[in-house]
Design a protein around this motif. Sequence first.
Motif, short mmCIF file in Angstrom:
data_model
loop_
_atom_site.label_atom_id
_atom_site.label_comp_id
_atom_site.label_asym_id
_atom_site.label_seq_id
_atom_site.Cartn_x
_atom_site.Cartn_y
_atom_site.Cartn_z
N GLN A 1 10.62 -2.33 -5.03
CA GLN A 1 9.37 -2.49 -5.25
C GLN A 1 8.95 -3.82 -5.52
O GLN A 1 7.88 -4.19 -4.99
N PRO A 2 9.51 -4.54 -6.21
CA PRO A 2 9.30 -5.88 -6.42
C PRO A 2 9.23 -6.85 -5.07
O PRO A 2 8.30 -7.68 -4.82
N ALA A 3 10.22 -6.40 -4.09
CA ALA A 3 10.33 -7.15 -2.87
C ALA A 3 9.17 -6.79 -2.00
O ALA A 3 8.39 -7.67 -1.55
N LEU A 4 8.84 -5.60 -2.05
CA LEU A 4 7.54 -5.26 -1.08
C LEU A 4 6.32 -5.91 -1.78
O LEU A 4 5.25 -6.53 -0.92
N ARG A 5 6.12 -5.88 -3.16
CA ARG A 5 5.00 -6.53 -3.66
C ARG A 5 4.94 -8.05 -3.48
O ARG A 5 3.90 -8.52 -2.96
N ALA A 6 5.99 -8.62 -3.33
CA ALA A 6 6.21 -10.04 -3.05
C ALA A 6 5.89 -10.44 -1.38
O ALA A 6 4.93 -11.22 -1.08
N GLU B 1 2.01 -12.40 -0.19
CA GLU B 1 1.97 -13.30 0.87
C GLU B 1 0.75 -13.33 1.83
O GLU B 1 0.65 -14.19 2.57
N GLN B 2 0.53 -12.21 2.00
CA GLN B 2 -0.67 -11.72 2.87
C GLN B 2 -2.13 -12.10 2.40
O GLN B 2 -2.97 -11.96 3.28
N VAL B 3 -2.25 -12.45 1.23
CA VAL B 3 -3.48 -12.56 0.64
C VAL B 3 -3.73 -13.88 0.04
O VAL B 3 -2.79 -14.31 -0.45
N PRO B 4 -4.91 -14.46 0.05
CA PRO B 4 -5.05 -15.77 -0.81
C PRO B 4 -4.69 -15.50 -2.28
O PRO B 4 -4.87 -14.43 -2.97
N ALA B 5 -4.68 -16.70 -3.04
CA ALA B 5 -4.34 -16.75 -4.40
C ALA B 5 -5.31 -16.12 -5.29
O ALA B 5 -5.06 -15.59 -6.10
N ASN B 6 -6.63 -16.36 -4.78
CA ASN B 6 -7.77 -15.79 -5.62
C ASN B 6 -8.15 -14.36 -5.64
O ASN B 6 -8.83 -13.70 -6.23
N MET B 7 -7.20 -13.66 -4.83
CA MET B 7 -7.18 -12.27 -4.43
C MET B 7 -5.89 -11.56 -5.10
O MET B 7 -5.93 -10.25 -4.75
N GLN B 8 -5.11 -12.00 -5.75
CA GLN B 8 -3.81 -11.56 -6.14
C GLN B 8 -4.06 -10.34 -7.25
O GLN B 8 -3.54 -9.35 -6.95
N GLN C 1 -2.81 -6.49 -6.73
CA GLN C 1 -1.98 -5.74 -7.69
C GLN C 1 -2.77 -4.42 -8.04
O GLN C 1 -1.99 -3.47 -8.27
N GLY C 2 -4.30 -4.82 -8.16
CA GLY C 2 -4.77 -3.42 -8.76
C GLY C 2 -4.86 -2.30 -7.77
O GLY C 2 -4.95 -1.27 -7.98
N ALA C 3 -4.98 -2.72 -6.38
CA ALA C 3 -4.99 -1.82 -5.54
C ALA C 3 -3.84 -1.15 -5.34
O ALA C 3 -3.49 0.40 -5.03
N ILE C 4 -2.74 -1.86 -5.28
CA ILE C 4 -1.38 -1.21 -5.28
C ILE C 4 -0.92 -0.24 -6.18
O ILE C 4 -0.60 0.96 -6.20
N ILE D 1 3.05 1.33 10.39
CA ILE D 1 2.02 0.56 10.00
C ILE D 1 2.38 -0.64 9.42
O ILE D 1 1.70 -1.62 9.72
N ALA D 2 3.37 -0.58 8.50
CA ALA D 2 3.79 -2.02 7.96
C ALA D 2 4.26 -2.91 9.22
O ALA D 2 4.16 -4.26 8.97
N TYR D 3 5.05 -2.40 9.99
CA TYR D 3 5.69 -3.28 11.04
C TYR D 3 4.73 -3.92 11.86
O TYR D 3 4.55 -5.01 11.94
N ARG D 4 3.60 -3.13 12.18
CA ARG D 4 2.47 -3.59 12.97
C ARG D 4 1.64 -4.64 12.14
O ARG D 4 1.19 -5.65 12.59
N THR D 5 1.63 -4.28 10.94
CA THR D 5 0.96 -5.41 10.21
C THR D 5 1.50 -6.67 9.85
O THR D 5 1.14 -7.99 9.96
N LEU D 6 2.94 -6.61 9.68
CA LEU D 6 3.63 -7.75 9.42
C LEU D 6 4.16 -8.64 10.66
O LEU D 6 4.64 -9.80 10.73
N HIS D 7 3.96 -7.79 11.96
CA HIS D 7 4.36 -8.29 13.24
C HIS D 7 3.47 -7.96 14.19
O HIS D 7 3.62 -7.36 15.25
#
Length: 97
Positions: A11-16, A20-27, A31-34, A83-89
Amino acid sequence: MIPYCLGGIAQPALRAVMTEQVPANMQGELQGAITSLMSLAAIIGPLLMNNLFYYFTHSEAPVHLPGAPFLLASVLMATSAVIAYRTLHPDKKRTVT
């Protein structure tokens, strides 16, 4: 229990990866959405899987398939992996705006 424990470690690795996919002001929003999705899954999951198990194991079931919840879970996991693969690649041809 062992796969469940491995999920807790991942879980922490997935959150990390997601942060990385969103800007700092939307962290905070991320986290709330997750957390909201995890809470929703914790409510819907047992209801869905218990009823699915009952449907395929009661005396008048169309097919006796006690592993139906595991089958559905594997389909959902495979779908989320795609979905994760298509999003990250993303493809070079596709442009994300």
